[in-house]
Design a protein around this motif. Structure first.
Motif, mmCIF file in Angstrom:
data_model
loop_
_atom_site.group_PDB
_atom_site.id
_atom_site.type_symbol
_atom_site.label_atom_id
_atom_site.label_comp_id
_atom_site.label_asym_id
_atom_site.label_seq_id
_atom_site.Cartn_x
_atom_site.Cartn_y
_atom_site.Cartn_z
ATOM 1 N N ARG B 13 0.843 -1.205 0.000
ATOM 2 C CA ARG B 13 0.000 0.000 0.000
ATOM 3 C C ARG B 13 0.874 1.249 0.000
ATOM 4 O O ARG B 13 0.605 2.216 -0.715
ATOM 5 N N ILE B 18 -1.387 3.941 -1.689
ATOM 6 C CA ILE B 18 -2.809 3.669 -1.483
ATOM 7 C C ILE B 18 -3.148 4.006 -0.032
ATOM 8 O O ILE B 18 -2.522 3.484 0.885
ATOM 9 N N TYR B 21 -6.837 0.495 3.769
ATOM 10 C CA TYR B 21 -6.373 -0.882 3.701
ATOM 11 C C TYR B 21 -6.528 -1.501 2.313
ATOM 12 O O TYR B 21 -5.980 -2.543 2.037
ATOM 13 N N GLU B 22 -7.323 -0.864 1.482
ATOM 14 C CA GLU B 22 -7.720 -1.536 0.243
ATOM 15 C C GLU B 22 -7.580 -0.629 -0.965
ATOM 16 O O GLU B 22 -7.647 0.597 -0.867
#
Lengths: 371, 101
Positions: B13, B18, B21-22
């Motif tokens: 990440r 990012i 978490y996703e």
């Protein structure tokens, strides 16, 4: 006033240390790429703000990074270092053929003349080149397809190409070293290569003077005397005066000639630094005393340098790419340890000070001398 | 096409910048692990080679793929992902092994 910037790669990130020309007071950056192994960082001699970094991980593989602002910010560049053609086999530890497998980049060597050109020395041994600042890579496959390559065998740390030496006086010349294949030289810009291991003696080999199979730990060259190379081999400190065609042992009075790092003084081509390590089975200094040894005569006669270095209970190692020298008039010498210390001598080795004491284990140290 | 949630280890990440978490990735049908990872790599090129090999596309040894609580790391690369993933109720989890020092 001049300043220096130290690029320190560690087991858990990269650190940038800065100081003015006195090299007394140091600032240490926050970790870059925390949690990753930073095998090597090196700045371009053409553009000091351009720095390349090898970021690697047992989980996530190889990442390569580039900074265009002296290490303040970074951008990932291409990590597609793919062997040219169908990789063949080399010898595995048990002597059986083993396919070439890319694992990581051990060393990055920026071009001496073009900030966009950089070489990457990889494990399993191969040399890659980028001419677009890391956006794409091409293998100089003449090395890996050398006739001797199927007989190369990894050292304990893997079959790593860890040393890349460029020669400004002869742009077609490249010297590299591989553990445990030995040293190789190209005189045609990397198209073809020849082993340059004559004079090396490795007792562990069936033929101790074999053309390849030697565990070369590091090679250093002073640009003012490019045909003279100094080598720290697994055991033995060696010297060549014909660009590696022939080597002579210059361990002389060293208390042990096992070690990993070797470097030359920036302004005195016959002044050489090593850090003797007890043995190949005990990777720490003799008697718990951390000492740099310096020869001012190109080898054979060595003097211990210990003022400011720990002289009791010191059991760290200094890895092969973890020593560097700056270009200031009073040449600075730097090295990092597996215990996370970084030491600086602002006076060519006479005195030392700890400039970082609690970093993760140090894998590499490079220094940039800034105007 | 569906928007697929992909949960990634912290290191990846950070590498891809990012937040959270996703990553959320649009993937064309039929939606599989292979196609989701290809879409992820197209969106975040810096992740190429970090989850699977550049050439063979083989999963890196110390990573696993989890789908709705099941380990889909082996022989499921081209299996259509379940409805819970397609509807965004569950993420495709790329998990790093607990190993090392």
């Amino acid at each position: 006033m001049s300043s220096v910037r130290l690029l320190v790669g560690t087991k858990k990130g990269a650190f940038v240390l800065t100081a003015d020309g006195k090299r007394k007071d140091w600032a240490i950056s926050q970790p870059h790429f925390p949690g990753w192994e930073l095998y090597h960082l090196k700045g371009s001699p053409v553009d000091p703000n351009r720095i390349y970094a090898s970021q690697t991980s047992g989980w996530f593989g190889q990442v390569l990074q580039r900074s265009d602002d002296g290490g303040a910010t970074w951008d990932p560049v291409s990590n597609k270092l793919i062997y040219d053609g169908v990789p063949g086999t080399h010898q595995w530890y048990d002597g059986t053929p083993h396919p070439w497998e890319f694992k990581r980049v051990w060393h990055l060597e920026p071009s001496l003349t073009d900030a966009d050109t950089v070489f990457a020395g990889a494990e399993d041994a191969a040399l890659f080149k980028s001419t677009d600042a890391g956006q794409s890579w091409t293998e100089l496959s003449g090395l890996r397809t050398n006739a001797t390559a199927p007989g190369w065998m990894p050292g304990a740390g893997g079959m790593c190409l860890h040393t890349v030496i460029l020669d400004k006086a002869n742009p077609d010349r490249i010297v590299i070293a591989i553990s445990a294949a030995g040293a190789f030289r190209s005189d045609d810009a990397g198209a073809t290569w020849k082993p340059i291991n004559k004079g090396l003696h490795s007792a562990f080999l069936p033929n101790p003077e074999a053309p390849v199979g030697h565990c070369v730990h590091h090679i250093a060259m002073n640009p003012a005397k490019p045909d003279t190379l100094f080598m720290q081999k697994h055991w033995h400190v060696m010297r060549s005066d014909d660009a590696g065609d022939n080597w002579t042992k210059v361990s002389g009075n060293l208390p042990t000639d096992f070690g990993f790092v070797i470097d030359t003084h920036a302004h005195e081509p016959e002044t050489v630094f090593v850090v003797p390590i007890k043995s190949d089975s005990e990777h720490f200094p003799l008697d718990g005393k951390l000492q740099v040894f310096r020869s001012k005569s190109g080898g054979n006669e060595w003097e211990p340098l210990s003022r400011g270095l720990p002289q009791q209970n010191c059991y760290v190692n200094v890895l092969r790419d973890a020593m560097a020298v700056d270009q200031l008039d009073d040449c600075g010498v730097y090295f990092g340890t597996t215990g996370g210390q970084v030491y600086c001598s602002p006076d060519g080795g006479e005195t030392w000070q700890s400039i970082a004491e609690n970093l993760p284990g140090v894998l590499s140290v490079e220094v940039q001398t800034l105007a | 096409m569906a928007s697929i949630r992909v949960e990634l280890p912290l290191h990846l990440r950070r590498l891809a910048a990012i937040t959270g978490y996703e990553a959320s990735i649009d993937v064309d049908t039929p939606i599989t692990i292979s196609r989701t990872l290809a879409a992820l790599e197209a969106r975040y090129p810096m992740l190429e080679g970090t989850i699977r090999d550049h050439v063979t596309l083989k999963r890196r040894d110390f990573l696993r793929y989890f789908v709705c609580g099941e380990d889909w790391s082996f022989d499921h690369n081209d299996t259509p992902l379940p409805l819970a993933i397609l509807e965004g109720k569950e993420p495709l989890i790329v998990l790093g092994a607990i190993a090392g020092g």
